[in-house]
Design a protein around this motif. Structure first.
Motif, short mmCIF file in Angstrom:
data_model
loop_
_atom_site.label_atom_id
_atom_site.label_comp_id
_atom_site.label_asym_id
_atom_site.label_seq_id
_atom_site.Cartn_x
_atom_site.Cartn_y
_atom_site.Cartn_z
N HIS A 118 0.82 -1.79 0.40
CA HIS A 118 -0.09 0.10 0.25
C HIS A 118 0.76 1.52 0.09
O HIS A 118 0.16 2.59 -0.52
CB HIS A 118 -1.15 -0.28 0.94
CG HIS A 118 -2.26 -1.08 1.03
ND1 HIS A 118 -2.84 -0.97 0.08
CD2 HIS A 118 -2.50 -2.35 2.32
CE1 HIS A 118 -3.69 -2.82 0.18
NE2 HIS A 118 -3.42 -2.54 1.94
N THR A 122 0.98 4.06 -2.85
CA THR A 122 0.62 5.12 -2.58
C THR A 122 1.70 5.97 -3.57
O THR A 122 1.00 7.28 -3.88
CB THR A 122 0.24 5.44 -1.55
OG1 THR A 122 -0.68 4.47 -0.85
CG2 THR A 122 0.47 6.40 -0.90
N TYR A 173 -4.64 12.38 -1.12
CA TYR A 173 -3.80 10.77 -1.38
C TYR A 173 -4.18 9.85 -0.15
O TYR A 173 -4.83 8.91 -0.40
CB TYR A 173 -3.42 10.42 -2.71
CG TYR A 173 -4.43 9.57 -3.15
CD1 TYR A 173 -4.98 8.18 -3.69
CD2 TYR A 173 -2.27 7.80 -3.39
CE1 TYR A 173 -5.36 7.09 -4.34
CE2 TYR A 173 -2.77 6.96 -3.97
CZ TYR A 173 -3.81 6.49 -3.82
OH TYR A 173 -4.45 5.96 -4.52
N GLN A 177 -6.23 7.12 1.66
CA GLN A 177 -6.11 5.09 1.36
C GLN A 177 -5.98 4.40 2.78
O GLN A 177 -6.47 3.71 3.13
CB GLN A 177 -4.32 4.52 0.32
CG GLN A 177 -4.27 5.51 -0.93
CD GLN A 177 -5.20 4.75 -1.71
OE1 GLN A 177 -5.54 3.90 -1.52
NE2 GLN A 177 -6.44 6.25 -2.22
N LYS A 180 -9.71 4.44 3.83
CA LYS A 180 -9.90 3.19 3.05
C LYS A 180 -9.95 1.64 3.63
O LYS A 180 -10.57 0.54 4.07
CB LYS A 180 -9.97 2.64 1.46
CG LYS A 180 -10.17 3.86 0.61
CD LYS A 180 -9.69 2.92 -0.99
CE LYS A 180 -10.36 4.00 -1.91
NZ LYS A 180 -9.82 3.66 -2.98
#
Length: 182
Positions: A118, A122, A173, A177, A180
């Motif tokens: 992740h 990213t 961003y 993320q 989420k």
């Protein structure tokens, strides 16, 4: 914030170029880039970053070329070279599988997250967003070079909008993320 400091050579270039001229602006960019690179080399815990090395090489080469040749670049033409060089540095960092934002993000994130898919993803997304922003700058520069009758403010507006939007995206961003995944 540290990543934004990496753009200081470009800010120095723009300011000095407008006041003194192209060669001085390029030299100012080279000097500021070199200072940032030396700071990273001399400060324990800091690491040299691809963007900073690329910036020193970009401004150094353009300064050397401008000082050793009788160049008559317009401001738009020299900005095209600088912005295209910056875009190429960012694209090269992605191609080398070391997106330039990764080096800055690692300074603010615990080591245990560095290899997280992740975290890496990213940084690819954010680096790609910066590549797009610099692509917009290059397009604005091309328009300004080849359609000089267009008001200068057109290029300035495109540049400010692209950089502002990407800076906002850069902070938004990762938070999006993380939310989420929670």
């Amino acid at each position: 914030m540290n990543m934004l400091l990496a753009f200081a050579p470009f800010i120095a270039f723009v300011v000095i170029e407008r006041v003194v001229g192209v060669p001085a602006g390029l030299a100012a960019g080279a000097i500021v880039a070199t200072v940032l690179l030396v700071r990273d080399l001399a400060t324990p815990g800091r690491h040299v970053k691809l963007l900073e090395v690329g910036t020193v090489l970009l401004f150094g080469a353009l300064t050397l070329y401008a000082l050793t040749n009788d160049v008559q670049w317009s401001i738009a033409a020299v900005r095209l070279r600088v912005d295209a060089g910056l875009m190429l540095i960012v694209l090269a960092s992605i191609a080398l599988r070391q997106p330039f934002t990764l080096q800055y993000a690692r300074e603010t994130v615990d080591r245990e997250h560095w290899d997280s898919p992740h975290f890496v993803h990213t940084n690819y997304v954010i680096s790609a967003a910066w590549a797009v922003a610099f692509g917009i700058l290059v397009l604005a520069d091309i328009v300004m070079v080849y359609i000089p009758s267009l008001p200068h403010s057109t290029g300035v507006i495109a540049t400010v909008a692209a950089l502002y939007a990407t800076a906002k995206f850069t902070s938004w961003y990762p938070e999006q993320q993380a939310a989420k995944r929670s």
